[in-house]
Design an enzyme around this catalytic site. Structure first.
Site, PDB file in Angstrom:
ATOM      1  N   ASP A  46       0.951  -1.089   0.106  1.00  0.00           N
ATOM      2  CA  ASP A  46      -0.149   0.264  -0.176  1.00  0.00           C
ATOM      3  C   ASP A  46       0.616   1.274  -0.191  1.00  0.00           C
ATOM      4  O   ASP A  46       0.512   2.254   0.229  1.00  0.00           O
ATOM      5  CB  ASP A  46      -0.903   0.202   1.166  1.00  0.00           C
ATOM      6  N   LYS A  70      -0.047  -8.761  -1.983  1.00  0.00           N
ATOM      7  CA  LYS A  70      -1.292  -7.216  -2.161  1.00  0.00           C
ATOM      8  C   LYS A  70      -0.555  -6.474  -2.940  1.00  0.00           C
ATOM      9  O   LYS A  70      -0.242  -5.500  -1.630  1.00  0.00           O
ATOM     10  CB  LYS A  70      -2.115  -7.913  -0.757  1.00  0.00           C
ATOM     11  N   LYS A 100     -10.448  -5.108  -4.291  1.00  0.00           N
ATOM     12  CA  LYS A 100     -11.908  -4.714  -3.950  1.00  0.00           C
ATOM     13  C   LYS A 100     -13.364  -4.366  -4.916  1.00  0.00           C
ATOM     14  O   LYS A 100     -14.106  -3.697  -4.511  1.00  0.00           O
ATOM     15  CB  LYS A 100     -11.850  -3.916  -2.469  1.00  0.00           C
ATOM     16  N   ASP A 103     -18.871  -3.978  -8.095  1.00  0.00           N
ATOM     17  CA  ASP A 103     -19.116  -3.302  -9.234  1.00  0.00           C
ATOM     18  C   ASP A 103     -20.609  -4.015 -10.324  1.00  0.00           C
ATOM     19  O   ASP A 103     -20.651  -5.507  -9.688  1.00  0.00           O
ATOM     20  CB  ASP A 103     -18.715  -2.794 -10.323  1.00  0.00           C
ATOM     21  N   ILE A 104     -21.273  -3.490 -11.167  1.00  0.00           N
ATOM     22  CA  ILE A 104     -22.369  -4.733 -12.089  1.00  0.00           C
ATOM     23  C   ILE A 104     -20.918  -5.541 -12.442  1.00  0.00           C
ATOM     24  O   ILE A 104     -20.067  -5.532 -12.845  1.00  0.00           O
ATOM     25  CB  ILE A 104     -22.922  -4.016 -13.033  1.00  0.00           C
ATOM     26  N   PRO A 105     -21.989  -6.980 -13.016  1.00  0.00           N
ATOM     27  CA  PRO A 105     -21.413  -8.113 -13.477  1.00  0.00           C
ATOM     28  C   PRO A 105     -20.014  -7.026 -13.954  1.00  0.00           C
ATOM     29  O   PRO A 105     -18.997  -8.065 -14.153  1.00  0.00           O
ATOM     30  CB  PRO A 105     -21.833  -9.071 -13.552  1.00  0.00           C
ATOM     31  N   GLN A 217      -3.432  -3.437  13.203  1.00  0.00           N
ATOM     32  CA  GLN A 217      -4.829  -2.831  13.697  1.00  0.00           C
ATOM     33  C   GLN A 217      -4.971  -3.830  14.856  1.00  0.00           C
ATOM     34  O   GLN A 217      -6.286  -3.937  15.124  1.00  0.00           O
ATOM     35  CB  GLN A 217      -5.465  -3.543  12.372  1.00  0.00           C
ATOM     36  N   GLY A 218      -3.947  -4.258  15.186  1.00  0.00           N
ATOM     37  CA  GLY A 218      -3.688  -4.788  16.986  1.00  0.00           C
ATOM     38  C   GLY A 218      -3.955  -6.701  17.355  1.00  0.00           C
ATOM     39  O   GLY A 218      -3.610  -6.886  17.957  1.00  0.00           O
ATOM     40  N   ARG A 236       1.663  -1.721   7.235  1.00  0.00           N
ATOM     41  CA  ARG A 236       2.359  -1.394   7.451  1.00  0.00           C
ATOM     42  C   ARG A 236       4.043  -2.018   7.838  1.00  0.00           C
ATOM     43  O   ARG A 236       5.209  -1.434   8.163  1.00  0.00           O
ATOM     44  CB  ARG A 236       2.097   0.155   8.372  1.00  0.00           C
TER      45      ARG A 236
HETATM   46  O1  O7M Z   1      -1.079  -4.130   7.674  1.00  0.00           O
HETATM   47  P1  O7M Z   1      -2.043  -2.803   7.409  1.00  0.00           P
HETATM   48  O2  O7M Z   1      -3.078  -1.824   8.565  1.00  0.00           O
HETATM   49  O3  O7M Z   1      -1.119  -1.755   7.372  1.00  0.00           O
HETATM   50  O4  O7M Z   1      -2.769  -4.001   5.893  1.00  0.00           O
HETATM   51  C1  O7M Z   1      -3.608  -4.419   6.235  1.00  0.00           C
HETATM   52  C2  O7M Z   1      -3.938  -4.338   4.434  1.00  0.00           C
HETATM   53  O5  O7M Z   1      -5.119  -5.632   4.278  1.00  0.00           O
HETATM   54  C3  O7M Z   1      -4.812  -3.127   3.532  1.00  0.00           C
HETATM   55  O6  O7M Z   1      -3.598  -3.459   2.471  1.00  0.00           O
HETATM   56  C4  O7M Z   1      -5.934  -3.274   3.712  1.00  0.00           C
HETATM   57  O7  O7M Z   1      -6.354  -2.846   2.511  1.00  0.00           O
HETATM   58  C5  O7M Z   1      -6.475  -4.499   4.170  1.00  0.00           C
HETATM   59  N1  O7M Z   1      -7.655  -5.107   4.390  1.00  0.00           N
HETATM   60  C6  O7M Z   1      -7.743  -4.797   5.433  1.00  0.00           C
HETATM   61  O8  O7M Z   1      -7.240  -4.048   6.406  1.00  0.00           O
HETATM   62  N2  O7M Z   1      -8.886  -5.167   6.451  1.00  0.00           N
HETATM   63  C7  O7M Z   1      -9.302  -5.866   5.602  1.00  0.00           C
HETATM   64  O9  O7M Z   1     -11.093  -6.461   6.435  1.00  0.00           O
HETATM   65  C8  O7M Z   1      -9.982  -6.563   4.174  1.00  0.00           C
HETATM   66  C9  O7M Z   1      -8.662  -6.247   4.094  1.00  0.00           C
HETATM   67  C10 O7M Z   1      -8.121  -6.721   2.582  1.00  0.00           C
HETATM   68  O10 O7M Z   1      -6.942  -7.288   2.325  1.00  0.00           O
HETATM   69  O11 O7M Z   1      -9.591  -6.943   1.695  1.00  0.00           O
HETATM   70  C11 O7M Z   1      -8.733  -8.011   0.846  1.00  0.00           C
END
Ligand code: O7M
Length: 262
Positions: A46, A70, A100, A103-105, A217-218, A236
């Site tokens: 990201d 990813k 993520k 949208d429509i098919p 996220q914990g 992160r």
């Molecule tokens: O480790 P982080 O928090 O920096 O990043 C988490 C990654 O997982 C980030 O790319 C989010 O878009 C993804 N993610 C979530 O954090 N929560 C979700 O419920 C779903 C995703 C995800 O990857 O969905 C495919």
């Protein structure tokens, strides 16, 4: 219409059985998931800096462990689909495009097709948009499809939590390759993973689970894998660290040791 009777034809029965077996084998090869179902770390790319993404992709190729990448929207928005191709050129490890899609098919399948063509092995889409959308993307047959079932943030409990059981049953029946369940709620990973393939005609199919939420996220490394997940998604804590490759390897080792395996 005349039905072929093997007793009259010159094709003998054993030859026919061998053809059928070969076709089935070919079908199995074509339908095999691009991403292996075994514990690993899916590194969330990201970051907004393309050169650092390429560098990390190269480093992960040589890293010790089972990794996938990813690619999320913040990185994709820097250059568009070209960044998927650049990461593809930098590494052989599996690449997941996390658009993520919802949208429509027709549009959902179009987005997925562009990502696969650019080099993605898998795409992530929302399950809540409906079975017709999921089916349209799965039917492309161009790569893995991963559906979002429940998410890591609190609001997910408010909405998705009410119909996630239906979503996981339905999408696994359609034949998706993977699903997303939250590492921040390991009890949901454990409860929902038990429903995978429960309604599927192909009881051998092995749908993998990917679970985000580690560190930032914990959740702790291993929280999801110890509860039935396959890949923990980490962003992160890896790409913002001073030594991203070493951080990825360390998180992988921690998750595997919590799980109790190699
Ligand atoms: O480790 P982080 O928090 O920096 O990043 C988490 C990654 O997982 C980030 O790319 C989010 O878009 C993804 N993610 C979530 O954090 N929560 C979700 O419920 C779903 C995703 C995800 O990857 O969905 C495919």
């Amino acid at each position: 219409m005349r039905v072929l009777d093997l007793r009259e034809s010159r094709i003998d029965e054993s030859e026919t059985i061998s053809w059928i077996k070969n076709i089935k084998r070919l079908k199995d090869v074509i339908e095999t998931s691009r991403i292996e179902k075994r514990p690993g770390i899916m590194v969330a790319f990201d970051m907004e800096d393309v050169p650092s993404a390429i560098r990390l992709a190269e480093e992960l190729s040589a890293a010790d462990g089972n990794f996938a990448i990813k690619i999320g929207r913040p990185l994709e928005m820097q250059t568009g689909k070209e960044v998927i191709s650049k990461v593809r050129d930098a590494t052989d490890i599996p690449i997941v495009y996390d658009g993520k899609i919802a949208d429509i098919p027709y549009i959902s399948a179009k987005i997925a097709e562009i990502a696969y063509d650019a080099g993605a092995d898998a795409v992530i889409m929302h399950a809540f948009v409906g079975a017709d959308v999921v089916r349209e993307v799965v039917n492309l047959g161009m790569g893995d499809v991963i559906t979002v079932i429940e998410m890591t943030h609190p609001g997910s409990v408010e909405y998705l939590g009410h119909f996630s059981e239906k979503l996981i049953r339905k999408t696994s029946e359609i034949g998706v390759d993977g699903v997303v369940l939250p590492a921040t709620r390991p009890e949901r990973v454990s409860a929902l993973s038990g429903l995978l393939n429960s309604g599927s005609i192909d009881s051998d199919s092995e749908t993998y689970i990917i679970s985000p939420g580690i560190h930032a996220q914990g959740a702790e490394p291993g929280d999801a894998i110890a509860n039935g997940s396959d890949y923990e998604v980490v962003g992160r804590a890896i790409y913002q660290s001073e030594y991203p490759k070493e951080s990825a390897e360390q998180i992988y080792r921690q998750a595997i040791s919590r799980w109790g395996g190699v």
